[in-house]
Design a protein around this motif. Structure first.
Motif, PDB file in Angstrom:
ATOM      1  N   GLN A   1       0.849  -1.185   0.000  1.00 56.61           N
ATOM      2  CA  GLN A   1       0.000   0.000   0.000  1.00 56.61           C
ATOM      3  C   GLN A   1       0.887   1.238   0.000  1.00 56.61           C
TER       4      GLN A   1
ATOM      5  N   GLU B   1       0.795   5.358   0.502  1.00 56.83           N
ATOM      6  CA  GLU B   1      -0.060   6.366   1.110  1.00 56.83           C
ATOM      7  C   GLU B   1       0.584   7.748   1.048  1.00 56.83           C
TER       8      GLU B   1
ATOM      9  N   SER C   1      -4.531   6.815  -0.693  1.00 56.82           N
ATOM     10  CA  SER C   1      -3.987   5.480  -0.482  1.00 56.82           C
ATOM     11  C   SER C   1      -4.244   4.665  -1.748  1.00 56.82           C
TER      12      SER C   1
ATOM     13  N   SER D   1      -3.242   0.701  -3.639  1.00 57.51           N
ATOM     14  CA  SER D   1      -2.552  -0.585  -3.663  1.00 57.51           C
ATOM     15  C   SER D   1      -1.548  -0.589  -4.802  1.00 57.51           C
TER      16      SER D   1
END
Length: 86
Positions: A31, A33, A44, A46
């Protein structure tokens, strides 16, 4: 396959400072961010290992200092400071 320990994660973030788009090259799946200086996660996404480039549109963010944090699926983390300038 063993992921590298935290201190060897090489998160590359550019350009820095930036005003419109921020790009990142990520070494692990996890992830990604964008965090304010106060610790609030404002974006955020993936990401997959060996993704050539991840982009964030930061044109609507206020000018200032932010952090980009990469959290690997194995729990490893690394953070980079980014400046949004106008």
């Amino acid at each position: 396959k063993v992921n590298p320990p935290v201190e060897t994660l090489e998160l590359i973030v550019y350009p820095n400072p930036t005003s419109n788009f921020l790009y990142a090259q990520v070494p692990v799946t996890g992830q990604l961010e964008i965090i304010t200086i106060n610790g609030q996660i404002i974006k955020s996404q993936s990401v997959a290992q060996f993704t050539s480039e991840v982009s964030f549109d930061v044109s609507r963010l206020a000018q200032g200092i932010y952090f980009i944090r990469l959290i690997g699926t194995d729990g490893s983390q690394t953070t980079r400071k980014v400046v949004i300038a106008r």
